[in-house]
Design a protein around this motif. Structure first.
Motif, PDB file in Angstrom:
ATOM      1  N   SER A 189      10.611 -13.781   6.179  1.00  0.00           N
ATOM      2  CA  SER A 189      10.947 -12.888   7.291  1.00  0.00           C
ATOM      3  C   SER A 189      10.967 -11.436   6.834  1.00  0.00           C
ATOM      4  O   SER A 189      10.548 -10.538   7.570  1.00  0.00           O
ATOM      5  CB  SER A 189      12.315 -13.272   7.872  1.00  0.00           C
ATOM      6  N   MET A 190      11.436 -11.205   5.620  1.00  0.00           N
ATOM      7  CA  MET A 190      11.469  -9.851   5.088  1.00  0.00           C
ATOM      8  C   MET A 190      10.067  -9.284   4.921  1.00  0.00           C
ATOM      9  O   MET A 190       9.819  -8.116   5.227  1.00  0.00           O
ATOM     10  CB  MET A 190      12.203  -9.838   3.739  1.00  0.00           C
ATOM     11  N   VAL A 191       9.145 -10.122   4.468  1.00  0.00           N
ATOM     12  CA  VAL A 191       7.771  -9.668   4.252  1.00  0.00           C
ATOM     13  C   VAL A 191       7.121  -9.289   5.571  1.00  0.00           C
ATOM     14  O   VAL A 191       6.331  -8.338   5.633  1.00  0.00           O
ATOM     15  CB  VAL A 191       6.958 -10.759   3.527  1.00  0.00           C
ATOM     16  N   THR A 192       7.434 -10.000   6.639  1.00  0.00           N
ATOM     17  CA  THR A 192       6.896  -9.646   7.951  1.00  0.00           C
ATOM     18  C   THR A 192       7.286  -8.220   8.323  1.00  0.00           C
ATOM     19  O   THR A 192       6.457  -7.444   8.815  1.00  0.00           O
ATOM     20  CB  THR A 192       7.413 -10.620   9.028  1.00  0.00           C
ATOM     21  N   MET A 196       4.915  -4.456   8.471  1.00  0.00           N
ATOM     22  CA  MET A 196       4.933  -3.457   9.534  1.00  0.00           C
ATOM     23  C   MET A 196       5.163  -2.062   8.959  1.00  0.00           C
ATOM     24  O   MET A 196       4.538  -1.091   9.390  1.00  0.00           O
ATOM     25  CB  MET A 196       6.022  -3.793  10.548  1.00  0.00           C
ATOM     26  N   VAL A 197       6.053  -1.976   7.977  1.00  0.00           N
ATOM     27  CA  VAL A 197       6.298  -0.694   7.317  1.00  0.00           C
ATOM     28  C   VAL A 197       5.047  -0.250   6.565  1.00  0.00           C
ATOM     29  O   VAL A 197       4.672   0.931   6.586  1.00  0.00           O
ATOM     30  CB  VAL A 197       7.495  -0.804   6.349  1.00  0.00           C
ATOM     31  N   LEU A 199       2.029  -0.888   7.313  1.00  0.00           N
ATOM     32  CA  LEU A 199       1.034  -0.424   8.285  1.00  0.00           C
ATOM     33  C   LEU A 199       1.244   1.046   8.615  1.00  0.00           C
ATOM     34  O   LEU A 199       0.300   1.841   8.645  1.00  0.00           O
ATOM     35  CB  LEU A 199       1.112  -1.268   9.558  1.00  0.00           C
ATOM     36  N   VAL A 200       2.512   1.409   8.859  1.00  0.00           N
ATOM     37  CA  VAL A 200       2.831   2.787   9.219  1.00  0.00           C
ATOM     38  C   VAL A 200       2.728   3.705   8.000  1.00  0.00           C
ATOM     39  O   VAL A 200       2.300   4.861   8.119  1.00  0.00           O
ATOM     40  CB  VAL A 200       4.247   2.868   9.825  1.00  0.00           C
ATOM     41  N   ALA A 201       3.105   3.190   6.831  1.00  0.00           N
ATOM     42  CA  ALA A 201       3.140   4.008   5.617  1.00  0.00           C
ATOM     43  C   ALA A 201       1.792   4.098   4.923  1.00  0.00           C
ATOM     44  O   ALA A 201       1.692   4.677   3.841  1.00  0.00           O
ATOM     45  CB  ALA A 201       4.183   3.448   4.647  1.00  0.00           C
ATOM     46  N   SER A 202       0.759   3.521   5.518  1.00  0.00           N
ATOM     47  CA  SER A 202      -0.589   3.634   4.961  1.00  0.00           C
ATOM     48  C   SER A 202      -1.385   4.616   5.811  1.00  0.00           C
ATOM     49  O   SER A 202      -1.343   4.539   7.041  1.00  0.00           O
ATOM     50  CB  SER A 202      -1.279   2.257   4.952  1.00  0.00           C
ATOM     51  N   PRO A 203      -2.104   5.529   5.185  1.00  0.00           N
ATOM     52  CA  PRO A 203      -2.832   6.574   5.925  1.00  0.00           C
ATOM     53  C   PRO A 203      -4.087   6.027   6.603  1.00  0.00           C
ATOM     54  O   PRO A 203      -5.216   6.387   6.239  1.00  0.00           O
ATOM     55  CB  PRO A 203      -3.164   7.593   4.835  1.00  0.00           C
ATOM     56  N   ILE A 204      -3.885   5.157   7.580  1.00  0.00           N
ATOM     57  CA  ILE A 204      -5.007   4.521   8.265  1.00  0.00           C
ATOM     58  C   ILE A 204      -5.566   5.436   9.357  1.00  0.00           C
ATOM     59  O   ILE A 204      -6.771   5.672   9.415  1.00  0.00           O
ATOM     60  CB  ILE A 204      -4.568   3.172   8.869  1.00  0.00           C
ATOM     61  N   ALA A 205      -4.693   5.947  10.203  1.00  0.00           N
ATOM     62  CA  ALA A 205      -5.131   6.796  11.313  1.00  0.00           C
ATOM     63  C   ALA A 205      -4.832   8.269  11.061  1.00  0.00           C
ATOM     64  O   ALA A 205      -5.012   9.099  11.941  1.00  0.00           O
ATOM     65  CB  ALA A 205      -4.481   6.346  12.620  1.00  0.00           C
ATOM     66  N   TYR A 206      -4.379   8.580   9.860  1.00  0.00           N
ATOM     67  CA  TYR A 206      -4.109   9.963   9.491  1.00  0.00           C
ATOM     68  C   TYR A 206      -4.499  10.159   8.040  1.00  0.00           C
ATOM     69  O   TYR A 206      -4.730   9.196   7.313  1.00  0.00           O
ATOM     70  CB  TYR A 206      -2.630  10.313   9.703  1.00  0.00           C
ATOM     71  N   THR A 207      -4.614  11.384   7.626  1.00  0.00           N
ATOM     72  CA  THR A 207      -4.974  11.678   6.240  1.00  0.00           C
ATOM     73  C   THR A 207      -3.704  11.965   5.439  1.00  0.00           C
ATOM     74  O   THR A 207      -2.677  12.362   6.018  1.00  0.00           O
ATOM     75  CB  THR A 207      -5.904  12.892   6.155  1.00  0.00           C
ATOM     76  N   ASP A 213       5.783  17.000   3.287  1.00  0.00           N
ATOM     77  CA  ASP A 213       6.134  16.907   1.870  1.00  0.00           C
ATOM     78  C   ASP A 213       7.313  15.972   1.620  1.00  0.00           C
ATOM     79  O   ASP A 213       7.335  15.245   0.618  1.00  0.00           O
ATOM     80  CB  ASP A 213       6.466  18.301   1.329  1.00  0.00           C
ATOM     81  N   GLU A 214       8.284  15.971   2.549  1.00  0.00           N
ATOM     82  CA  GLU A 214       9.477  15.145   2.344  1.00  0.00           C
ATOM     83  C   GLU A 214       9.187  13.645   2.485  1.00  0.00           C
ATOM     84  O   GLU A 214      10.025  12.812   2.100  1.00  0.00           O
ATOM     85  CB  GLU A 214      10.591  15.548   3.324  1.00  0.00           C
ATOM     86  N   LEU A 215       8.009  13.286   3.029  1.00  0.00           N
ATOM     87  CA  LEU A 215       7.653  11.878   3.192  1.00  0.00           C
ATOM     88  C   LEU A 215       6.552  11.447   2.230  1.00  0.00           C
ATOM     89  O   LEU A 215       6.124  10.301   2.261  1.00  0.00           O
ATOM     90  CB  LEU A 215       7.209  11.607   4.639  1.00  0.00           C
ATOM     91  N   ARG A 216       6.087  12.360   1.401  1.00  0.00           N
ATOM     92  CA  ARG A 216       5.007  12.030   0.472  1.00  0.00           C
ATOM     93  C   ARG A 216       5.409  10.918  -0.503  1.00  0.00           C
ATOM     94  O   ARG A 216       4.573  10.124  -0.926  1.00  0.00           O
ATOM     95  CB  ARG A 216       4.602  13.273  -0.323  1.00  0.00           C
ATOM     96  N   LEU A 217       6.698  10.870  -0.854  1.00  0.00           N
ATOM     97  CA  LEU A 217       7.170   9.853  -1.786  1.00  0.00           C
ATOM     98  C   LEU A 217       6.968   8.452  -1.209  1.00  0.00           C
ATOM     99  O   LEU A 217       6.571   7.526  -1.924  1.00  0.00           O
ATOM    100  CB  LEU A 217       8.648  10.065  -2.123  1.00  0.00           C
ATOM    101  N   LEU A 218       7.233   8.293   0.087  1.00  0.00           N
ATOM    102  CA  LEU A 218       7.039   7.001   0.742  1.00  0.00           C
ATOM    103  C   LEU A 218       5.593   6.561   0.654  1.00  0.00           C
ATOM    104  O   LEU A 218       5.301   5.389   0.395  1.00  0.00           O
ATOM    105  CB  LEU A 218       7.478   7.090   2.216  1.00  0.00           C
TER     106      LEU A 218
END
Length: 275
Positions: A189-192, A196-197, A199-207, A213-218
Protein backbone atom coordinates in the motif's frame (compact mmCIF):
# COMPACT_ATOMS: atom_id res chain seq x y z
CA UNK A 1 14.82 -24.77 4.59
CA UNK A 2 18.06 -26.00 3.09
CA UNK A 3 16.62 -25.97 -0.41
CA UNK A 4 15.53 -22.35 -0.13
CA UNK A 5 19.02 -21.12 0.68
CA UNK A 6 21.98 -22.01 -1.48
CA UNK A 7 25.09 -23.67 -0.18
CA UNK A 8 27.69 -21.10 0.89
CA UNK A 9 29.95 -22.50 -1.82
CA UNK A 10 27.41 -22.17 -4.64
CA UNK A 11 27.84 -19.37 -7.22
CA UNK A 12 24.38 -18.00 -6.37
CA UNK A 13 25.37 -17.63 -2.73
CA UNK A 14 28.58 -15.82 -3.67
CA UNK A 15 27.26 -13.62 -6.48
CA UNK A 16 23.68 -13.15 -5.32
CA UNK A 17 20.45 -13.58 -7.27
CA UNK A 18 22.05 -11.96 -10.33
CA UNK A 19 23.83 -15.27 -10.96
CA UNK A 20 20.56 -16.78 -12.20
CA UNK A 21 20.41 -14.20 -14.99
CA UNK A 22 23.48 -15.90 -16.41
CA UNK A 23 22.29 -19.47 -15.99
CA UNK A 24 18.53 -19.15 -16.63
CA UNK A 25 18.21 -16.20 -19.03
CA UNK A 26 16.61 -18.13 -21.91
CA UNK A 27 14.11 -19.77 -19.57
CA UNK A 28 13.32 -16.40 -18.01
CA UNK A 29 12.59 -14.80 -21.38
CA UNK A 30 10.39 -17.71 -22.44
CA UNK A 31 8.38 -17.67 -19.19
CA UNK A 32 7.96 -13.87 -19.33
CA UNK A 33 6.69 -14.09 -22.91
CA UNK A 34 4.25 -16.90 -22.12
CA UNK A 35 2.94 -15.14 -19.01
CA UNK A 36 2.38 -11.94 -20.94
CA UNK A 37 0.24 -13.75 -23.51
CA UNK A 38 -1.58 -15.77 -20.83
CA UNK A 39 -2.46 -12.62 -18.88
CA UNK A 40 -4.55 -11.33 -21.79
CA UNK A 41 -5.91 -14.67 -22.94
CA UNK A 42 -9.69 -14.76 -23.15
CA UNK A 43 -10.19 -11.02 -23.62
CA UNK A 44 -11.55 -9.76 -26.93
CA UNK A 45 -8.56 -7.51 -27.61
CA UNK A 46 -5.98 -9.88 -26.11
CA UNK A 47 -2.52 -8.33 -26.07
CA UNK A 48 -4.09 -5.35 -27.82
CA UNK A 49 -4.66 -3.99 -24.32
CA UNK A 50 -0.90 -3.61 -24.03
CA UNK A 51 -1.26 -1.03 -26.81
CA UNK A 52 -4.65 0.49 -25.98
CA UNK A 53 -4.11 0.99 -22.23
CA UNK A 54 -0.97 3.14 -22.42
CA UNK A 55 -2.33 5.01 -25.44
CA UNK A 56 -5.47 6.10 -23.56
CA UNK A 57 -3.39 7.32 -20.59
CA UNK A 58 -1.03 9.19 -22.89
CA UNK A 59 -3.91 10.96 -24.64
CA UNK A 60 -5.57 11.98 -21.37
CA UNK A 61 -2.29 13.23 -19.92
CA UNK A 62 -1.56 15.28 -23.05
CA UNK A 63 -5.04 16.86 -23.07
CA UNK A 64 -4.83 17.81 -19.39
CA UNK A 65 -1.47 19.55 -19.61
CA UNK A 66 -1.86 21.00 -23.09
CA UNK A 67 -5.50 22.10 -23.16
CA UNK A 68 -6.34 22.59 -19.47
CA UNK A 69 -3.13 23.57 -17.68
CA UNK A 70 -1.74 25.13 -20.89
CA UNK A 71 1.83 24.27 -19.94
CA UNK A 72 4.43 25.08 -22.57
CA UNK A 73 8.13 24.32 -22.92
CA UNK A 74 10.25 26.99 -24.55
CA UNK A 75 11.41 26.01 -28.02
CA UNK A 76 8.81 23.27 -28.49
CA UNK A 77 5.60 23.49 -30.50
CA UNK A 78 2.36 22.08 -29.11
CA UNK A 79 2.84 18.83 -31.02
CA UNK A 80 6.46 18.55 -29.91
CA UNK A 81 5.44 19.21 -26.31
CA UNK A 82 3.00 16.27 -26.47
CA UNK A 83 5.81 14.01 -27.66
CA UNK A 84 8.03 15.46 -24.92
CA UNK A 85 5.43 14.39 -22.32
CA UNK A 86 5.21 10.94 -23.84
CA UNK A 87 9.01 10.53 -23.56
CA UNK A 88 8.72 10.66 -19.78
CA UNK A 89 5.25 9.19 -19.26
CA UNK A 90 5.87 5.94 -21.15
CA UNK A 91 8.83 4.94 -18.92
CA UNK A 92 6.79 5.87 -15.84
CA UNK A 93 3.89 3.63 -16.90
CA UNK A 94 6.34 0.77 -17.43
CA UNK A 95 8.05 1.44 -14.08
CA UNK A 96 4.72 1.58 -12.23
CA UNK A 97 3.67 -1.72 -13.82
CA UNK A 98 7.01 -3.33 -12.98
CA UNK A 99 7.07 -2.22 -9.35
CA UNK A 100 3.37 -2.84 -8.59
CA UNK A 101 3.58 -6.41 -9.88
CA UNK A 102 7.16 -7.03 -8.77
CA UNK A 103 6.48 -6.23 -5.13
CA UNK A 104 3.97 -9.12 -4.92
CA UNK A 105 5.96 -11.49 -7.13
CA UNK A 106 7.24 -13.68 -4.29
CA UNK A 107 3.84 -14.01 -2.65
CA UNK A 108 2.17 -14.73 -6.00
CA UNK A 109 4.81 -17.34 -6.85
CA UNK A 110 5.31 -18.98 -3.46
CA UNK A 111 4.73 -22.38 -5.08
CA UNK A 112 8.16 -22.13 -6.73
CA UNK A 113 10.09 -21.11 -3.62
CA UNK A 114 11.96 -24.41 -3.64
CA UNK A 115 11.90 -24.83 -7.40
CA UNK A 116 15.33 -25.34 -8.90
CA UNK A 117 14.09 -25.22 -12.51
CA UNK A 118 12.75 -21.66 -12.21
CA UNK A 119 14.34 -20.07 -9.11
CA UNK A 120 12.16 -17.66 -7.14
CA UNK A 121 14.93 -15.08 -7.66
CA UNK A 122 13.69 -14.66 -11.22
CA UNK A 123 10.08 -13.84 -10.33
CA UNK A 124 10.77 -10.12 -9.66
CA UNK A 125 12.91 -9.97 -12.80
CA UNK A 126 10.07 -11.48 -14.85
CA UNK A 127 7.77 -8.66 -13.74
CA UNK A 128 10.31 -6.06 -14.85
CA UNK A 129 10.66 -7.75 -18.25
CA UNK A 130 6.90 -8.05 -18.78
CA UNK A 131 6.48 -4.33 -18.09
CA UNK A 132 8.75 -3.61 -21.04
CA UNK A 133 5.86 -4.46 -23.35
CA UNK A 134 4.50 -1.04 -22.38
CA UNK A 135 7.86 0.47 -23.30
CA UNK A 136 7.89 -1.17 -26.72
CA UNK A 137 4.38 0.03 -27.52
CA UNK A 138 4.80 3.47 -25.97
CA UNK A 139 8.18 4.18 -27.54
CA UNK A 140 6.83 3.12 -30.92
CA UNK A 141 4.21 5.87 -30.56
CA UNK A 142 6.89 8.29 -29.38
CA UNK A 143 9.17 7.56 -32.33
CA UNK A 144 6.30 8.11 -34.76
CA UNK A 145 5.62 11.42 -33.03
CA UNK A 146 9.29 12.40 -33.26
CA UNK A 147 9.30 11.68 -36.98
CA UNK A 148 6.01 13.53 -37.62
CA UNK A 149 7.17 16.62 -35.73
CA UNK A 150 10.55 16.59 -37.51
CA UNK A 151 12.42 16.27 -34.22
CA UNK A 152 14.57 13.26 -35.07
CA UNK A 153 18.26 13.69 -34.23
CA UNK A 154 21.27 11.38 -34.01
CA UNK A 155 20.99 11.26 -30.19
CA UNK A 156 18.15 8.76 -30.62
CA UNK A 157 20.92 6.16 -31.00
CA UNK A 158 21.60 6.61 -27.26
CA UNK A 159 18.09 5.40 -26.39
CA UNK A 160 19.10 1.73 -25.88
CA UNK A 161 21.72 2.85 -23.33
CA UNK A 162 19.21 4.82 -21.22
CA UNK A 163 16.62 2.05 -21.61
CA UNK A 164 19.04 -0.65 -20.47
CA UNK A 165 20.03 1.31 -17.36
CA UNK A 166 16.36 1.94 -16.59
CA UNK A 167 15.62 -1.80 -16.80
CA UNK A 168 18.56 -2.65 -14.53
CA UNK A 169 17.20 -0.10 -12.05
CA UNK A 170 13.74 -1.73 -12.09
CA UNK A 171 15.15 -5.23 -11.58
CA UNK A 172 17.13 -4.03 -8.57
CA UNK A 173 14.14 -2.24 -7.05
CA UNK A 174 11.98 -5.36 -7.46
CA UNK A 175 14.63 -7.52 -5.82
CA UNK A 176 14.64 -5.19 -2.83
CA UNK A 177 10.88 -4.71 -2.47
CA UNK A 178 9.64 -8.26 -3.15
CA UNK A 179 11.18 -9.96 -0.06
CA UNK A 180 10.43 -6.95 2.15
CA UNK A 181 6.76 -7.15 1.17
CA UNK A 182 6.64 -10.76 2.37
CA UNK A 183 7.52 -9.60 5.88
CA UNK A 184 5.89 -6.15 5.88
CA UNK A 185 2.59 -6.56 4.00
CA UNK A 186 1.76 -2.85 4.40
CA UNK A 187 4.63 -2.06 2.05
CA UNK A 188 2.43 -2.79 -0.95
CA UNK A 189 0.00 0.00 0.00
CA UNK A 190 2.88 2.35 0.75
CA UNK A 191 4.42 1.74 -2.67
CA UNK A 192 1.14 2.66 -4.36
CA UNK A 193 1.31 6.06 -2.65
CA UNK A 194 5.03 6.39 -3.44
CA UNK A 195 4.34 5.78 -7.13
CA UNK A 196 1.91 8.69 -7.14
CA UNK A 197 4.56 10.90 -5.55
CA UNK A 198 7.10 9.65 -8.08
CA UNK A 199 4.74 10.65 -10.90
CA UNK A 200 4.50 14.22 -9.64
CA UNK A 201 8.17 14.42 -8.63
CA UNK A 202 9.38 13.33 -12.07
CA UNK A 203 9.80 16.06 -14.71
CA UNK A 204 7.40 14.44 -17.18
CA UNK A 205 5.27 17.43 -18.18
CA UNK A 206 7.74 20.08 -17.04
CA UNK A 207 11.46 20.68 -17.30
CA UNK A 208 13.86 20.61 -14.33
CA UNK A 209 14.42 24.35 -14.89
CA UNK A 210 10.77 25.00 -14.00
CA UNK A 211 11.21 23.53 -10.51
CA UNK A 212 11.67 26.17 -7.75
CA UNK A 213 15.02 26.06 -5.97
CA UNK A 214 13.40 25.01 -2.69
CA UNK A 215 11.97 21.88 -4.37
CA UNK A 216 15.06 20.88 -6.34
CA UNK A 217 16.09 18.50 -3.55
CA UNK A 218 12.89 16.48 -4.00
CA UNK A 219 13.68 16.11 -7.68
CA UNK A 220 17.27 15.13 -6.96
CA UNK A 221 16.23 12.43 -4.50
CA UNK A 222 14.04 10.75 -7.09
CA UNK A 223 16.33 8.35 -9.01
CA UNK A 224 13.68 7.75 -11.65
CA UNK A 225 13.77 11.46 -12.57
CA UNK A 226 17.25 10.99 -14.01
CA UNK A 227 15.90 8.46 -16.51
CA UNK A 228 12.92 10.65 -17.43
CA UNK A 229 15.26 13.52 -18.27
CA UNK A 230 17.58 11.12 -20.08
CA UNK A 231 14.78 9.84 -22.31
CA UNK A 232 13.58 13.36 -23.08
CA UNK A 233 17.08 14.55 -23.92
CA UNK A 234 18.09 11.76 -26.28
CA UNK A 235 14.69 11.30 -27.96
CA UNK A 236 13.17 14.77 -28.21
CA UNK A 237 15.68 17.47 -27.35
CA UNK A 238 18.69 16.14 -29.24
CA UNK A 239 20.92 16.55 -26.19
CA UNK A 240 23.64 14.16 -25.06
CA UNK A 241 23.33 13.67 -21.26
CA UNK A 242 26.18 15.30 -19.40
CA UNK A 243 28.86 13.23 -17.72
CA UNK A 244 27.34 13.97 -14.32
CA UNK A 245 23.86 13.02 -15.49
CA UNK A 246 25.17 9.82 -17.09
CA UNK A 247 27.06 8.93 -13.92
CA UNK A 248 23.90 9.44 -11.86
CA UNK A 249 21.90 7.17 -14.19
CA UNK A 250 24.57 4.48 -13.96
CA UNK A 251 24.75 4.83 -10.19
CA UNK A 252 20.95 4.71 -9.87
CA UNK A 253 20.96 1.44 -11.83
CA UNK A 254 23.99 -0.35 -10.40
CA UNK A 255 23.43 0.35 -6.70
CA UNK A 256 19.86 -1.07 -6.49
CA UNK A 257 20.82 -3.98 -8.76
CA UNK A 258 23.82 -5.08 -6.70
CA UNK A 259 22.13 -4.38 -3.37
CA UNK A 260 18.89 -6.06 -4.47
CA UNK A 261 20.73 -9.13 -5.75
CA UNK A 262 22.44 -9.52 -2.39
CA UNK A 263 19.30 -8.80 -0.31
CA UNK A 264 17.09 -11.24 -2.21
CA UNK A 265 19.65 -14.03 -2.14
CA UNK A 266 20.21 -13.64 1.60
CA UNK A 267 16.54 -13.29 2.48
CA UNK A 268 15.23 -16.49 0.90
CA UNK A 269 15.64 -18.48 4.11
CA UNK A 270 13.51 -15.92 5.94
CA UNK A 271 10.92 -15.76 3.14
CA UNK A 272 10.11 -19.45 3.61
CA UNK A 273 9.00 -18.77 7.20
CA UNK A 274 6.58 -16.00 6.19
CA UNK A 275 4.74 -17.31 3.11
Amino acid sequence: MATALESPRSPAARFGSAWYLRTHLRLLLRVARNDLWARHAGSHLGVGWVFLGPLLILVVYAVVYLAIFRVRVEGLSSAQYVVYIFCGLVPFLAAAESISTGITSVIQNKAVLNNTVFPIDLAPVKCALESQAIMFVGLAIVLVGVAVTHSLTWTITLLPFVWALNLVFLVGVNWILAPLNVIFRDLQSMVTAILMVMLVASPIAYTPDMVPDELRLLLGLNPFAYYVVGYQQVIMLGIVPSMVHTALMVLAAVVPFVLGSWIFSRSKAVIVDYV
